[in-house]
Design a protein around this motif. Structure first.
Motif, PDB file in Angstrom:
ATOM      1  N   VAL A   1       0.864  -1.175   0.000  1.00 50.61           N
ATOM      2  CA  VAL A   1       0.000   0.000   0.000  1.00 50.61           C
ATOM      3  C   VAL A   1       0.902   1.228   0.000  1.00 50.61           C
ATOM      4  O   VAL A   1       1.710   1.421   0.900  1.00 50.61           O
ATOM      5  N   ASP A   2       0.769   2.032  -1.036  1.00 50.73           N
ATOM      6  CA  ASP A   2       1.570   3.239  -1.189  1.00 50.73           C
ATOM      7  C   ASP A   2       0.643   4.439  -1.080  1.00 50.73           C
ATOM      8  O   ASP A   2      -0.161   4.687  -1.973  1.00 50.73           O
ATOM      9  N   LEU A   3       0.735   5.155   0.029  1.00 52.62           N
ATOM     10  CA  LEU A   3      -0.100   6.323   0.282  1.00 52.62           C
ATOM     11  C   LEU A   3       0.739   7.594   0.328  1.00 52.62           C
ATOM     12  O   LEU A   3       0.389   8.574   0.981  1.00 52.62           O
ATOM     13  N   GLU A   4       1.844   7.571  -0.379  1.00 52.04           N
ATOM     14  CA  GLU A   4       2.764   8.702  -0.413  1.00 52.04           C
ATOM     15  C   GLU A   4       2.075   9.942  -0.981  1.00 52.04           C
ATOM     16  O   GLU A   4       1.193   9.849  -1.824  1.00 52.04           O
ATOM     17  N   TYR A   5       2.490  11.104  -0.494  1.00 48.20           N
ATOM     18  CA  TYR A   5       1.986  12.405  -0.963  1.00 48.20           C
ATOM     19  C   TYR A   5       0.496  12.586  -0.711  1.00 48.20           C
ATOM     20  O   TYR A   5      -0.266  12.986  -1.587  1.00 48.20           O
TER      21      TYR A   5
ATOM     22  N   CYS B   1       3.948   5.716   3.688  1.00 50.26           N
ATOM     23  CA  CYS B   1       3.196   6.942   3.991  1.00 50.26           C
ATOM     24  C   CYS B   1       4.142   8.134   4.035  1.00 50.26           C
ATOM     25  O   CYS B   1       3.963   9.063   4.828  1.00 50.26           O
ATOM     26  N   SER B   2       5.156   8.116   3.197  1.00 47.54           N
ATOM     27  CA  SER B   2       6.093   9.236   3.140  1.00 47.54           C
ATOM     28  C   SER B   2       5.423  10.457   2.526  1.00 47.54           C
ATOM     29  O   SER B   2       4.470  10.330   1.759  1.00 47.54           O
ATOM     30  N   ASP B   3       5.921  11.620   2.875  1.00 44.81           N
ATOM     31  CA  ASP B   3       5.426  12.886   2.316  1.00 44.81           C
ATOM     32  C   ASP B   3       3.919  13.025   2.447  1.00 44.81           C
ATOM     33  O   ASP B   3       3.242  13.450   1.523  1.00 44.81           O
TER      34      ASP B   3
ATOM     35  N   SER C   1       9.007   8.722   6.072  1.00 48.84           N
ATOM     36  CA  SER C   1       9.888   9.880   5.908  1.00 48.84           C
ATOM     37  C   SER C   1       9.116  11.095   5.402  1.00 48.84           C
ATOM     38  O   SER C   1       8.005  10.985   4.895  1.00 48.84           O
ATOM     39  N   HIS C   2       9.734  12.263   5.575  1.00 45.55           N
ATOM     40  CA  HIS C   2       9.170  13.531   5.088  1.00 45.55           C
ATOM     41  C   HIS C   2       7.777  13.801   5.668  1.00 45.55           C
ATOM     42  O   HIS C   2       6.831  14.069   4.942  1.00 45.55           O
TER      43      HIS C   2
ATOM     44  N   ALA D   1      13.292   9.292   8.260  1.00 44.83           N
ATOM     45  CA  ALA D   1      14.076  10.465   7.855  1.00 44.83           C
ATOM     46  C   ALA D   1      13.166  11.665   7.573  1.00 44.83           C
ATOM     47  O   ALA D   1      11.989  11.510   7.268  1.00 44.83           O
ATOM     48  N   TYR D   2      13.744  12.837   7.681  1.00 45.40           N
ATOM     49  CA  TYR D   2      13.048  14.095   7.366  1.00 45.40           C
ATOM     50  C   TYR D   2      11.777  14.260   8.202  1.00 45.40           C
ATOM     51  O   TYR D   2      10.686  14.472   7.687  1.00 45.40           O
ATOM     52  N   ASN D   3      11.922  14.152   9.505  1.00 47.87           N
ATOM     53  CA  ASN D   3      10.842  14.441  10.435  1.00 47.87           C
ATOM     54  C   ASN D   3      11.357  15.455  11.446  1.00 47.87           C
ATOM     55  O   ASN D   3      12.365  16.115  11.199  1.00 47.87           O
ATOM     56  N   TRP D   4      10.706  15.574  12.581  1.00 43.67           N
ATOM     57  CA  TRP D   4      11.102  16.532  13.612  1.00 43.67           C
ATOM     58  C   TRP D   4      11.497  15.821  14.897  1.00 43.67           C
ATOM     59  O   TRP D   4      11.351  16.373  15.991  1.00 43.67           O
TER      60      TRP D   4
END
Length: 199
Positions: free
Chosen positions: A49-53, A73-75, A96-97, A121-124
């Protein structure tokens, strides 16, 4: 009130059958996507399952109680995770992101990730909670990517031996790390590569 997966299934971006008769499903760029974890329960053949963006503020626990093994679930503007300790086994979890921080990730969150890379990666994220990695019942992590976060210190015990002893690659580059305890990586006997550039 947002868009549910049930309403957009006809508008998926990518649906394919691989050579093992597993379905891959992808949807992107849906604003305010409300994930109904029960959506996939009658679709056991879906493995990826790709839920990116997407605009996914909360990634609910029941989403990971389905049979798929790869979730991206990136970006996706994700700010909060549920605890996934009772989830099915995932071989890849990509987050990530997003806008995840120490306080938005509960304990045992990544206990369901096995034999794969956990990509945060790319989180807070400003510090690591060892409870994130669970009790080691299922998870056997090979790679942990925490690059481009706000980490300032790596302490002994951040990476527990019962869940991190198979890690061979740890990416910590582009953080704010000024201190690493001398025994911080002793729980990772298979560790081969640590990226620490730009700290």
């Amino acid at each position: 009130c947002g868009l549910t997966l049930r309403k957009v299934i006809e508008n998926y971006d990518y649906l394919s059958l691989d050579n093992k008769n597993r379905i891959e499903f992808s949807i992107s760029s849906a604003r305010n996507l409300n994930l109904d974890g029960n959506f996939f329960e009658n679709l056991p053949a879906i493995k990826t399952v790709d839920l990116e963006y997407n605009g996914i503020k909360l990634l609910p626990e029941n989403l990971l109680q389905n049979a798929f093994t790869i979730l991206n679930c990136s970006d996706s503007n994700t700010e909060l995770l549920d605890e996934y300790g009772n989830s099915k086994v995932l071989y890849q979890l990509k987050l990530s992101h997003n806008f995840l921080s120490y306080n938005s990730i509960p304990g045992n969150t990544f206990d369901c990730v096995v034999n794969s890379e956990l990509n945060l990666a790319y989180n807070w994220i400003e510090k690591i909670n060892p409870d994130w990695f669970g009790n080691g019942k299922y998870n056997i992590l090979n790679k942990i990517n925490l690059a481009y976060n706000n980490l300032e210190e790596i302490k002994t015990g951040d990476f527990p031996d019962y869940s991190c002893n198979s890690v061979d690659t740890l990416d910590l580059k582009n953080n704010r790390i000024s201190r690493i305890d001398p025994t911080a990586f002793h729980t990772m006997p298979g560790l081969v590569t640590v990226f620490l550039q730009s700290n």
